[in-house]
Design an enzyme around this catalytic site. Structure first.
Site, mmCIF file in Angstrom:
data_model
loop_
_atom_site.group_PDB
_atom_site.id
_atom_site.type_symbol
_atom_site.label_atom_id
_atom_site.label_comp_id
_atom_site.label_asym_id
_atom_site.label_seq_id
_atom_site.Cartn_x
_atom_site.Cartn_y
_atom_site.Cartn_z
ATOM 1 N N GLY A 1 35.117 29.369 37.663
ATOM 2 C CA GLY A 1 34.155 29.169 38.745
ATOM 3 C C GLY A 1 33.987 30.444 39.545
ATOM 4 O O GLY A 1 34.943 31.213 39.684
ATOM 5 N N GLN B 1 31.803 35.560 46.611
ATOM 6 C CA GLN B 1 32.837 36.409 45.999
ATOM 7 C C GLN B 1 32.284 37.721 45.463
ATOM 8 O O GLN B 1 33.046 38.664 45.225
ATOM 9 C CB GLN B 1 33.535 35.650 44.855
ATOM 10 C CG GLN B 1 34.345 34.452 45.339
ATOM 11 C CD GLN B 1 34.920 33.679 44.176
ATOM 12 O OE1 GLN B 1 34.248 32.808 43.621
ATOM 13 N NE2 GLN B 1 36.141 33.997 43.785
ATOM 14 N N CYS C 1 42.257 31.622 42.000
ATOM 15 C CA CYS C 1 40.955 32.113 42.467
ATOM 16 C C CYS C 1 40.803 33.558 42.012
ATOM 17 O O CYS C 1 41.749 34.343 42.126
ATOM 18 C CB CYS C 1 40.900 32.040 43.989
ATOM 19 S SG CYS C 1 39.345 32.615 44.685
ATOM 20 N N LEU C 2 39.616 33.896 41.523
ATOM 21 C CA LEU C 2 39.368 35.282 41.112
ATOM 22 C C LEU C 2 39.493 36.248 42.286
ATOM 23 O O LEU C 2 39.735 37.432 42.071
ATOM 24 C CB LEU C 2 37.975 35.391 40.469
ATOM 25 C CG LEU C 2 37.858 34.717 39.096
ATOM 26 C CD1 LEU C 2 36.409 34.680 38.638
ATOM 27 C CD2 LEU C 2 38.717 35.462 38.073
ATOM 28 N N HIS D 1 36.377 23.699 45.519
ATOM 29 C CA HIS D 1 36.913 25.052 45.739
ATOM 30 C C HIS D 1 35.766 26.056 45.947
ATOM 31 O O HIS D 1 35.820 26.887 46.866
ATOM 32 C CB HIS D 1 37.774 25.423 44.524
ATOM 33 C CG HIS D 1 38.278 26.831 44.501
ATOM 34 N ND1 HIS D 1 39.622 27.137 44.566
ATOM 35 C CD2 HIS D 1 37.636 28.024 44.395
ATOM 36 C CE1 HIS D 1 39.768 28.456 44.523
ATOM 37 N NE2 HIS D 1 38.579 29.017 44.403
ATOM 38 N N GLU D 2 34.741 25.960 45.096
ATOM 39 C CA GLU D 2 33.620 26.913 45.173
ATOM 40 C C GLU D 2 32.770 26.669 46.412
ATOM 41 O O GLU D 2 32.289 27.613 47.034
ATOM 42 C CB GLU D 2 32.760 26.846 43.909
ATOM 43 C CG GLU D 2 33.486 27.147 42.599
ATOM 44 C CD GLU D 2 34.279 28.434 42.596
ATOM 45 O OE1 GLU D 2 33.922 29.363 43.344
ATOM 46 O OE2 GLU D 2 35.286 28.507 41.860
ATOM 47 N N HIS E 1 34.152 28.411 49.318
ATOM 48 C CA HIS E 1 33.792 29.843 49.395
ATOM 49 C C HIS E 1 32.498 30.044 50.177
ATOM 50 O O HIS E 1 32.377 30.986 50.965
ATOM 51 C CB HIS E 1 33.595 30.425 47.988
ATOM 52 C CG HIS E 1 34.856 30.840 47.303
ATOM 53 N ND1 HIS E 1 35.706 31.808 47.811
ATOM 54 C CD2 HIS E 1 35.404 30.466 46.126
ATOM 55 C CE1 HIS E 1 36.724 31.979 46.976
ATOM 56 N NE2 HIS E 1 36.569 31.166 45.943
HETATM 57 C C1 QAP Z 1 38.568 28.145 40.910
HETATM 58 O O1 QAP Z 1 39.258 29.988 39.677
HETATM 59 C C2 QAP Z 1 39.535 27.081 40.510
HETATM 60 O O2 QAP Z 1 44.753 34.454 39.488
HETATM 61 C C3 QAP Z 1 38.181 29.093 39.838
HETATM 62 O O3 QAP Z 1 44.752 36.484 37.735
HETATM 63 C C4 QAP Z 1 40.706 27.347 39.804
HETATM 64 O O4 QAP Z 1 38.413 30.867 37.832
HETATM 65 C C5 QAP Z 1 39.282 25.827 40.854
HETATM 66 C C6 QAP Z 1 41.728 33.639 37.650
HETATM 67 C C7 QAP Z 1 41.569 26.327 39.469
HETATM 68 C C8 QAP Z 1 40.134 24.816 40.492
HETATM 69 C C9 QAP Z 1 41.266 25.070 39.806
HETATM 70 C C10 QAP Z 1 42.742 33.587 38.566
HETATM 71 C C11 QAP Z 1 41.735 34.676 36.739
HETATM 72 C C12 QAP Z 1 40.632 32.676 37.638
HETATM 73 C C13 QAP Z 1 43.763 34.534 38.583
HETATM 74 C C14 QAP Z 1 39.305 30.849 38.635
HETATM 75 C C15 QAP Z 1 43.746 35.577 37.667
HETATM 76 C C16 QAP Z 1 42.721 35.640 36.740
HETATM 77 C C17 QAP Z 1 40.441 31.748 38.608
HETATM 78 CO CO CO Z 2 37.835 31.001 44.316
#
Ligand code: QAP
Ligand code: CO
Length: 168
Positions: free
Chosen positions: A46, A51, A92-93, A134-135, A138
Site C-alpha cells: 500500500g 508518502q 510501512c514504507l 492504514h493508508e 496517512h
Molecule cells: C501498509 O505497508 C500495511 O518495513 C503497507 O523494510 C502493512 O507496504 C498495512 C515495507 C501491513 C497493513 C499491514 C515495510 C517494505 C512495506 C518495511 C507496506 C520494509 C520494506 C510496507
Molecule cells: Co504506511
C-alpha cells in the site's frame, strides 16, 4: 513511468492533511501509475500520496502475491460496520524495518472513486481492511507508530534519524 522518493518518519511532511482530489484526469492517472511502480518496486502492499509528498486524497493498494489486484482509492471514506476489533503486525514504507501490532476495526465499508472517477463501494476483510485503514491514516497525517507507546515510537524515531544521518 517513474519511481518516486518515499518520505520516511519522522519527516514532518508526513503530518500533512491531504486535500480532496478535485478532478480525475490523465495527469492524476499518470501519478497513480507512478505510485504503483514505486510501491511494487519497494516492494509494498500500500502507498498513500502523502508518502511521496503529494498531499491529495489518493491511495494505491495491492495485497495480492502476484501484483494481480491493483486497487485505486480516490477521496476514500470509511464507515466502521461493527464493534469488533482486529490486531495486525503492521509495517510501512515510510518506517522501513519496523513492525508493530496495531488494533483497528475489523469490518469496514469503503466508498471511493476509481481511476476513471467512478464511485465504488467495498467491504474488505483481512489484510485489505487493515491496509485501507492504514493508508487513510496517512492522508490525515497519521502513522502506525502513533498507535504504539511513546517509548517505542521514540526508539524507532532515533534509529531512523541515525540511519538518515549516515545516509546524508
Ligand atoms: C501498509 O505497508 C500495511 O518495513 C503497507 O523494510 C502493512 O507496504 C498495512 C515495507 C501491513 C497493513 C499491514 C515495510 C517494505 C512495506 C518495511 C507496506 C520494509 C520494506 C510496507
Ligand atoms: Co504506511
Amino acid at each position: 513511468m517513474a519511481i518516486l522518493e518515499i518520505l520516511e518518519f519522522p519527516d514532518p511532511r508526513l503530518r500533512t492533511q491531504a486535500k480532496p482530489v478535485a478532478v480525475v484526469d490523465d495527469k492524476l492517472r499518470q501519478l497513480i501509475d507512478d505510485m504503483f511502480e514505486t510501491m511494487y518496486d519497494a516492494p509494498g502492499v500500500g502507498l498513500a500520496a502523502t508518502q511521496i509528498n503529494v498531499h491529495q486524497r489518493l491511495v494505491v493498494i495491492d495485497v495480492s502475491e502476484d501484483k494481480s489486484q491493483p486497487l485505486v482509492f480516490i477521496n476514500p471514506e470509511i464507515t466502521v460496520l461493527d464493534d469488533e476489533l482486529n490486531e495486525y503486525d503492521e509495517g510501512c514504507l515510510s518506517v522501513p524495518g519496523f513492525y508493530e501490532t496495531v488494533t483497528r476495526p475489523k469490518r469496514i465499508q469503503v466508498n471511493a472513486l476509481d481511476r476513471n472517477g467512478e464511485p465504488f463501494t467495498l467491504e474488505p476483510d483481512g489484510l485489505l481492511a487493515v491496509c485501507i485503514q492504514h493508508e487513510l491514516d496517512h492522508l490525515n497525517g497519521k502513522l502506525f507508530v502513533d498507535y504504539v507507546s511513546p517509548v517505542k515510537r521514540d526508539r524507532i524515531r532515533k534509529k531512523l534519524e541515525k540511519q538518515h544521518r549516515s545516509q546524508a
